[in-house]
Enzyme design. Sequence first.
Site: not given
Length: 247
Positions: A93, A163
């Site tokens: 992430h 993302e």
Amino acid sequence: MRRKLAAGNWKMNGLRAALAEAEAITAAAAADGPEVLLCPPATLLAPMAAQAEGTALQIGGQYCHPAPSGAHTGHVSAPMLRDAGASYVIVGHSERRQDDGERDADVRAQTLAAWQAGLTAIVCVGETEAERDAANTLAIIGGQLAGSIPDTATGANLVVAYEPVWAIGTGRVPSVDQIGEVHDFIRARLEQRFGEGVGRSVRLLYGGSVKPGIAAEIFAVSNVDGALVGGASLKAADFTGIIAALG
């Protein structure tokens, strides 16, 4: 056909009282609908998994150490996540890449550890605002895909989440054309590396300020198989709206 996936990343949010929100989200998880996944903080993983037992709701971790055990204070291993009831784990992430200095090689090692423990890895890739402004988006993502994903990927053990770092938690959302360009690029790279069979079976998620009001428009984009949702997954009303748009 790839099954749609709505994945909620609770990040460092949620005390035991938040299990009530997870229970409400469970009602939106159906065996014949989009797959629904919640990734709570480690302290809630086991109780949430116990609460979800016998339902279609999947539970995942937010990170795993590459080693299965050892003198690594404060870390959690993939076997520990599996033992607590997880079936997925998020790796790479952007917040961990930025805050903890994780590199592609670290993400690759975590992904291998996840697979060895029987977890499906959600590998995150994405560019910063400076990288997009410099027209380096596809080059950055191509490098992350090559460096972060091991050679033994399958449609069952891998999910890729795009993302855009500059959109996370900011309320800014790329245009549908920008999202489509990146997702088509990721699909092409996966097919090129792993062959059409695997490349076409890996699910691709969009993550970056996904809200119920814009979810349907995003899900209509080519090669968007679902979403990795942050803040909107903390409230059942918001997350179930996103799930409904996906289904």
